[in-house]
Design a protein around this motif. Structure first.
Motif, mmCIF file in Angstrom:
data_model
loop_
_atom_site.group_PDB
_atom_site.id
_atom_site.type_symbol
_atom_site.label_atom_id
_atom_site.label_comp_id
_atom_site.label_asym_id
_atom_site.label_seq_id
_atom_site.Cartn_x
_atom_site.Cartn_y
_atom_site.Cartn_z
ATOM 1 N N ARG A 79 25.748 15.588 29.399
ATOM 2 C CA ARG A 79 26.745 16.495 28.812
ATOM 3 C C ARG A 79 28.148 15.890 28.893
ATOM 4 O O ARG A 79 28.936 15.988 27.953
ATOM 5 C CB ARG A 79 26.701 17.857 29.541
ATOM 6 N N ARG A 80 28.441 15.239 30.026
ATOM 7 C CA ARG A 80 29.773 14.629 30.168
ATOM 8 C C ARG A 80 29.935 13.454 29.214
ATOM 9 O O ARG A 80 30.945 13.315 28.531
ATOM 10 C CB ARG A 80 29.990 14.160 31.609
ATOM 11 N N LEU A 81 28.892 12.592 29.164
ATOM 12 C CA LEU A 81 28.991 11.386 28.319
ATOM 13 C C LEU A 81 29.082 11.736 26.836
ATOM 14 O O LEU A 81 29.734 11.029 26.066
ATOM 15 C CB LEU A 81 27.782 10.473 28.540
ATOM 16 N N ALA A 82 28.448 12.827 26.440
ATOM 17 C CA ALA A 82 28.456 13.225 25.026
ATOM 18 C C ALA A 82 29.878 13.514 24.546
ATOM 19 O O ALA A 82 30.187 13.348 23.368
ATOM 20 C CB ALA A 82 27.576 14.457 24.824
ATOM 21 N N LEU A 83 30.747 13.925 25.464
ATOM 22 C CA LEU A 83 32.127 14.274 25.089
ATOM 23 C C LEU A 83 33.061 13.068 25.119
ATOM 24 O O LEU A 83 34.207 13.157 24.691
ATOM 25 C CB LEU A 83 32.671 15.344 26.047
ATOM 26 N N GLY A 84 32.554 11.935 25.619
ATOM 27 C CA GLY A 84 33.423 10.760 25.770
ATOM 28 C C GLY A 84 33.142 9.685 24.745
ATOM 29 O O GLY A 84 32.406 9.889 23.784
ATOM 30 N N GLU A 85 33.748 8.517 25.008
ATOM 31 C CA GLU A 85 33.688 7.415 24.039
ATOM 32 C C GLU A 85 32.639 6.366 24.393
ATOM 33 O O GLU A 85 32.349 5.493 23.575
ATOM 34 C CB GLU A 85 35.059 6.703 24.010
ATOM 35 N N LEU A 86 32.089 6.423 25.601
ATOM 36 C CA LEU A 86 31.199 5.337 26.038
ATOM 37 C C LEU A 86 29.916 5.309 25.226
ATOM 38 O O LEU A 86 29.311 6.359 24.979
ATOM 39 C CB LEU A 86 30.874 5.478 27.531
ATOM 40 N N ARG A 87 29.511 4.102 24.820
ATOM 41 C CA ARG A 87 28.301 3.923 23.991
ATOM 42 C C ARG A 87 27.305 2.984 24.653
ATOM 43 O O ARG A 87 26.323 2.595 24.035
ATOM 44 C CB ARG A 87 28.697 3.309 22.627
ATOM 45 N N ASN A 88 27.580 2.587 25.886
ATOM 46 C CA ASN A 88 26.786 1.522 26.526
ATOM 47 C C ASN A 88 26.022 2.000 27.763
ATOM 48 O O ASN A 88 25.640 1.200 28.601
ATOM 49 C CB ASN A 88 27.679 0.324 26.883
ATOM 50 N N ILE A 89 25.798 3.328 27.859
ATOM 51 C CA ILE A 89 25.007 3.861 28.974
ATOM 52 C C ILE A 89 23.784 4.566 28.397
ATOM 53 O O ILE A 89 23.899 5.308 27.415
ATOM 54 C CB ILE A 89 25.818 4.881 29.803
ATOM 55 N N ARG A 90 22.621 4.348 29.013
ATOM 56 C CA ARG A 90 21.434 5.144 28.690
ATOM 57 C C ARG A 90 20.937 5.753 29.995
ATOM 58 O O ARG A 90 20.887 5.072 31.031
ATOM 59 C CB ARG A 90 20.330 4.284 28.064
ATOM 60 N N LEU A 91 20.584 7.031 29.929
ATOM 61 C CA LEU A 91 20.214 7.787 31.117
ATOM 62 C C LEU A 91 18.702 8.036 31.128
ATOM 63 O O LEU A 91 18.131 8.389 30.095
ATOM 64 C CB LEU A 91 20.924 9.145 31.116
ATOM 65 N N VAL A 92 18.111 7.882 32.285
ATOM 66 C CA VAL A 92 16.680 8.132 32.408
ATOM 67 C C VAL A 92 16.445 9.047 33.611
ATOM 68 O O VAL A 92 16.898 8.744 34.721
ATOM 69 C CB VAL A 92 15.882 6.820 32.651
ATOM 70 N N ALA A 93 15.736 10.150 33.376
ATOM 71 C CA ALA A 93 15.375 11.058 34.463
ATOM 72 C C ALA A 93 13.982 10.679 34.935
ATOM 73 O O ALA A 93 12.981 11.028 34.293
ATOM 74 C CB ALA A 93 15.403 12.503 33.975
ATOM 75 N N ALA A 94 13.916 9.927 36.003
ATOM 76 C CA ALA A 94 12.614 9.447 36.503
ATOM 77 C C ALA A 94 12.814 8.839 37.871
ATOM 78 O O ALA A 94 13.942 8.528 38.268
ATOM 79 C CB ALA A 94 12.048 8.377 35.559
ATOM 80 N N ARG A 95 11.705 8.644 38.555
ATOM 81 C CA ARG A 95 11.781 7.884 39.795
ATOM 82 C C ARG A 95 11.987 6.410 39.440
ATOM 83 O O ARG A 95 11.271 5.862 38.594
ATOM 84 C CB ARG A 95 10.497 8.070 40.612
ATOM 85 N N ALA A 96 12.928 5.792 40.105
ATOM 86 C CA ALA A 96 13.264 4.398 39.782
ATOM 87 C C ALA A 96 12.063 3.476 39.970
ATOM 88 O O ALA A 96 11.910 2.499 39.238
ATOM 89 C CB ALA A 96 14.415 3.946 40.667
ATOM 90 N N GLU A 97 11.208 3.795 40.947
ATOM 91 C CA GLU A 97 10.057 2.933 41.218
ATOM 92 C C GLU A 97 9.209 2.764 39.949
ATOM 93 O O GLU A 97 8.688 1.684 39.670
ATOM 94 C CB GLU A 97 9.192 3.534 42.342
ATOM 95 N N ILE A 98 9.084 3.858 39.185
ATOM 96 C CA ILE A 98 8.248 3.819 37.971
ATOM 97 C C ILE A 98 8.931 2.989 36.884
ATOM 98 O O ILE A 98 8.297 2.152 36.241
ATOM 99 C CB ILE A 98 8.001 5.261 37.456
ATOM 100 N N VAL A 99 10.219 3.220 36.703
ATOM 101 C CA VAL A 99 10.943 2.496 35.650
ATOM 102 C C VAL A 99 10.931 0.992 35.946
ATOM 103 O O VAL A 99 10.683 0.162 35.066
ATOM 104 C CB VAL A 99 12.386 3.021 35.526
ATOM 105 N N VAL A 100 11.189 0.648 37.192
ATOM 106 C CA VAL A 100 11.238 -0.772 37.566
ATOM 107 C C VAL A 100 9.868 -1.413 37.361
ATOM 108 O O VAL A 100 9.737 -2.494 36.777
ATOM 109 C CB VAL A 100 11.700 -0.932 39.037
ATOM 110 N N GLU A 101 8.841 -0.722 37.824
ATOM 111 C CA GLU A 101 7.480 -1.279 37.740
ATOM 112 C C GLU A 101 7.011 -1.428 36.292
ATOM 113 O O GLU A 101 6.496 -2.467 35.897
ATOM 114 C CB GLU A 101 6.526 -0.346 38.501
#
Ligand SMILES: C[S@@+](CC[C@H](N)C(=O)[O-])C[C@H]1O[C@@H](n2cnc3c(N)ncnc32)[C@H](O)[C@@H]1O
Length: 219
Positions: A79-101
């Motif tokens: 919600r915060r990022l949607a109101l701003g100018e940044l275009r270089n962040i992607r958000l993931v709701a997950a346990r990091a262990e799964i994303v890394v693996e």
């Protein structure tokens, strides 16, 4: 009375689902704003996200993959990022262990940030701690040669565990050796939790472990 969580996003939604990441890969998640080859930085457990925003503002050409296990934190950040100018962040709701693996390719990440992970102080909860040998071994293979794992904690006993886990990983070397950690790193940005711990006068521990150029690619 509990306040209802606001879920509407007024602007671009930078969240990505893990199924999408798994099927299409990380570069697709940043397209078309950033083109491959990506200079990829991963923050694990970004919390309130000020540190991440600060990093992303300073390096608009860098791709920031921000992972947090809390859906609520990810939603609030989206919600915060949607109101701003940044275009270089992607958000993931997950346990990091799964994303890394499952989703990060070998030698694809310039650095990992792990700032003030939950310390789980009770002994019977230690296995819930994020920094474990298996995760660190995986992070090491995902780093480009010379890439860095940055970590920080205020918790004295967790600091000792982090030191043991990181120093036993053959693929990594300690930038701060012979010291196990530093108490201050001049110029480093401050996280929300760090501000609280500093106000309480707690001792802080900062780690920097770099992937050895000779380290094996697989594992
Ligand atoms: C103590 S907070 C620190 C937040 C922030 N890094 C800071 O320093 O202000 C820990 C964060 O890690 C997240 N977290 C805990 N376990 C995680 C996991 N396995 N994968 C990803 N995020 C996790 C929590 O949801 C929380 O936002």
């Amino acid at each position: 009375m509990s306040r209802r969580l606001k879920t509407d996003i007024h602007g671009p939604d930078w969240r990505r689902g893990i199924d999408d990441l798994r099927e299409r890969g990380i570069p697709a998640a940043f397209a078309p704003e950033l083109e491959p080859p990506l200079h990829l930085v991963v923050e694990i457990g970004f919390g309130r996200g000020e540190f991440l925003k600060d990093l992303a503002q300073r390096s608009p050409e860098t791709a920031f993959l921000a992972i947090d296990a809390s859906h609520k934190r990810v939603l609030k950040m989206a919600r915060r990022l949607a109101l701003g100018e940044l275009r270089n962040i992607r958000l993931v709701a997950a346990r990091a262990e799964i994303v890394v693996e499952d989703m990060l390719l070998p030698e694809s990440v310039a650095c990992f940030w792990i700032n003030f992970p939950d310390p789980w102080p009770k002994k019977r909860h230690h296995r819930r701690r994020l920094i474990q040998p298996q995760l660190i071994a995986r992070l090491a293979t995902r780093l480009v040669p010379g890439g860095v794992v940055w970590a920080a904690t205020d918790h004295v006993e967790y600091a000792q565990q982090i030191h043991e886990v990181l120093s036993k990983e053959d693929a990594l070397e300690n930038d701060y050796a012979p010291a196990p950690w530093r108490r201050e790193v001049p110029g480093r940005m401050v996280t929300a939790y760090e501000l609280e711990w500093r106000a309480e006068g707690r001792t802080l521990h900062f780690f920097a472990y770099r992937r050895r150029p000779s380290a094996s690619r697989s594992r």
